[in-house]
Design an enzyme around this catalytic site. Structure first.
Site, mmCIF file in Angstrom:
data_model
loop_
_atom_site.group_PDB
_atom_site.id
_atom_site.type_symbol
_atom_site.label_atom_id
_atom_site.label_comp_id
_atom_site.label_asym_id
_atom_site.label_seq_id
_atom_site.Cartn_x
_atom_site.Cartn_y
_atom_site.Cartn_z
ATOM 1 N N HIS A 294 0.754 4.445 -22.050
ATOM 2 C CA HIS A 294 0.923 5.353 -20.892
ATOM 3 C C HIS A 294 2.001 4.879 -19.916
ATOM 4 C CE1 HIS A 294 -2.464 7.785 -22.027
ATOM 5 N NE2 HIS A 294 -3.322 6.778 -21.941
ATOM 6 N N HIS B 110 -5.682 9.467 -26.374
ATOM 7 C CA HIS B 110 -4.824 10.036 -25.328
ATOM 8 C C HIS B 110 -3.363 10.076 -25.754
ATOM 9 C CE1 HIS B 110 -8.376 8.173 -23.336
ATOM 10 N NE2 HIS B 110 -8.410 9.363 -22.776
ATOM 11 N N TYR C 221 -13.346 2.082 -25.902
ATOM 12 C CA TYR C 221 -14.045 1.563 -24.726
ATOM 13 C C TYR C 221 -15.531 1.326 -24.894
ATOM 14 C CZ TYR C 221 -9.491 2.605 -22.990
ATOM 15 O OH TYR C 221 -8.133 2.613 -22.841
ATOM 16 N N ASP D 213 -4.376 6.790 -30.642
ATOM 17 C CA ASP D 213 -5.287 6.714 -29.500
ATOM 18 C C ASP D 213 -5.725 8.142 -29.146
ATOM 19 O OD1 ASP D 213 -5.960 4.663 -27.015
ATOM 20 O OD2 ASP D 213 -5.652 6.718 -26.294
ATOM 21 N N ASP E 4 -10.663 5.117 -29.071
ATOM 22 C CA ASP E 4 -11.452 5.965 -28.159
ATOM 23 C C ASP E 4 -11.699 7.349 -28.764
ATOM 24 O OD1 ASP E 4 -8.691 6.190 -27.842
ATOM 25 O OD2 ASP E 4 -8.717 5.870 -25.665
ATOM 26 N N GLU F 130 0.824 -1.214 0.000
ATOM 27 C CA GLU F 130 0.000 0.000 0.000
ATOM 28 C C GLU F 130 0.857 1.263 0.000
ATOM 29 O OE1 GLU F 130 -2.511 -3.248 1.460
ATOM 30 O OE2 GLU F 130 -0.471 -2.626 1.842
HETATM 31 C C1 SP5 Z 1 -4.953 3.255 -23.131
HETATM 32 C C2 SP5 Z 1 -5.958 4.299 -22.761
HETATM 33 O O1 SP5 Z 1 -6.785 4.679 -23.585
HETATM 34 N N1 SP5 Z 1 -5.952 4.749 -21.513
HETATM 35 C C3 SP5 Z 1 -6.846 5.761 -21.125
HETATM 36 C C4 SP5 Z 1 -6.827 6.015 -19.676
HETATM 37 C C5 SP5 Z 1 -7.625 7.222 -19.346
HETATM 38 N N2 SP5 Z 1 -8.160 7.149 -18.042
HETATM 39 C C6 SP5 Z 1 -8.520 8.387 -17.494
HETATM 40 C C7 SP5 Z 1 -9.954 8.773 -17.436
HETATM 41 C C8 SP5 Z 1 -10.874 7.780 -16.849
HETATM 42 C C9 SP5 Z 1 -12.256 8.296 -16.733
HETATM 43 N N3 SP5 Z 1 -13.176 7.246 -16.566
HETATM 44 C C10 SP5 Z 1 -14.578 7.484 -16.471
HETATM 45 C C11 SP5 Z 1 -15.195 8.529 -17.403
HETATM 46 C C12 SP5 Z 1 -15.487 8.148 -18.805
HETATM 47 N N4 SP5 Z 1 -16.513 8.996 -19.391
HETATM 48 ZN ZN ZN Z 2 -6.867 6.208 -24.861
#
Ligand code: SP5
Ligand code: ZN
Length: 355
Positions: free
Chosen positions: A172, A210, A336, A208, A297, A119
């Site tokens: 990431h 992100h 997703y 992607d 995504d 932890e």
């Molecule tokens: C590999 C990849 O696409 N990773 C993305 C990770 C992003 N995570 C951050 C945001 C998470 C938010 N989750 C809930 C809201 C969705 N509308």
């Molecule tokens: Zn992503």
């Protein structure tokens, strides 16, 4: 129609089944679901991808390549933490709903941790609350990286295109930190493998939604791996701390990193114009191999609701990448909404193959 492009995935991915992530202080369902994998596999099979293989990658010795990319203390932590969680409850007594998962709660504010509690230690090795460590995390992340290596090897032997269903994703993951659902950086591990086997230059194109902070940071001072990314502007999109236009690499890497941040609501025409600029950078770099960090995504129906690409657009995306005429390794990243993900992958691959 039979489609002969090699497709690689591993059954191990189903052992990785995160239940929730912490978003804005709340427990919300985890987006990296196993339904994503089922959707992609179903769509590929229905579309005639005949070389679809669940290959057993367990005999691939991936660790030497993984160790060239990640910090050994981080790898030891991941392995140890996964093992300890497994030790808490016998396998058969853990139902999917009560999967034990470790999240950071104190982020490392000092360079080392003298506590050996998982932890505590995880605070040094995680950068968000989206990426839990569970019983099988280390094993499944290693397996995902092995799949990427298997794909790289097939490419090296002369196949022009390979698709790998890497999950967990990789872009990431930092040298010593997990985050954004990623634990091991499949993209850089595969690039390192190609370079270790004689390639002079590898380009990683990241589509992607992100920004792939891990790929960028792991290669920032290297000239032998270019990184070109189109993504939601980090001023409002995860991972926030990188992906800005002025990040172009340092030392030997100077000028080999190119970021194309795009506004919320980006539609197909702006995306495509930007893609062409990105591909010109890659053509100029003239890589021996291309790795595509392929996230979907960016779809208009994705839960992230940031870009507005339609399923059919991914054909144009694939077709444009094909024009580079490089041996291409496609590694799965995000995307997703299982309702549209499978078809998006298929349509993209068709564009890439020109069919
Ligand atoms: C590999 C990849 O696409 N990773 C993305 C990770 C992003 N995570 C951050 C945001 C998470 C938010 N989750 C809930 C809201 C969705 N509308
Ligand atoms: Zn992503």
């Amino acid at each position: 129609m039979r489609i002969e492009v090699p497709v690689i995935c591993s059954q191990e991915t189903f052992q990785h089944n995160p239940q929730y992530e912490i978003h804005k202080g709340e427990r919300v369902p985890h987006l990296d679901s196993v339904e994503r994998v089922l959707a992609i596999k179903r769509a590929l099979k229905e579309s005639g991808f005949a070389n679809f293989k669940n290959i057993d990658v367990s005999s691939i010795d991936g660790m030497p390549w993984i160790r060239q990319v990640h910090d050994s203390a981080y790898l030891r932590f991941l392995q140890r933490a996964s093992r300890r969680i497994r030790g808490l409850v016998p396998d058969e007594e853990v139902s999917p709903g009560e999967m034990r998962a470790l999240y950071p709660q104190v982020f490392g504010y000092s360079s080392s941790c003298r506590s050996e509690e998982s932890e505590a230690e995880i605070g040094l090795f995680a950068f968000d609350l989206y990426t839990p460590v569970m019983r099988h995390t280390f094993a499944v992340a290693v397996d995902s990286a092995r799949c990427a290596l298997a794909g790289a090897e097939i490419l090296r032997r002369g196949e022009p295109y390979v698709y790998v269903l890497t999950r967990p994703p990789g872009h990431h993951a930092e040298k010593d930190k997990m985050g954004g659902y990623c634990y091991l950086n499949n993209d850089v591990i595969a690039a390192q493998y190609l370079i270790g086997n004689g390639a002079k230059r590898v380009a990683i194109l990241d589509v992607d939604l992100h920004h792939g902070n891990g790929v960028q940071n792991l290669t920032y001072e290297r000239g032998d791996i270019a990184y070109i990314s189109l993504h939601g502007d980090p001023r409002f999109t995860f991972p926030y701390f990188s992906g800005y236009e002025d990040e172009t690499g340092e030392n030997a890497g100077q000028g080999t990193k190119h970021n194309f941040p795009l506004p919320k609501g980006t539609e197909e025409e702006l995306y495509h114009e930007t893609l062409k600029k990105a591909l010109r950078k890659i053509a100029f770099y003239d890589p021996d191999y291309l790795i595509v960090a392929a996230g979907f995504d960016t779809h208009k129906d994705d839960p992230f609701q940031t870009f507005k690409l339609s399923t059919s657009y991914y054909w144009r995306l694939g077709k444009e990448i094909k024009r580079l005429k490089r041996r291409t390794l496609v590694l799965q990243e995000g995307g997703y909404n299982p309702e549209v993900l499978g078809e998006s992958v298929v349509v993209f691959l068709r564009g890439l193959l020109g069919i």
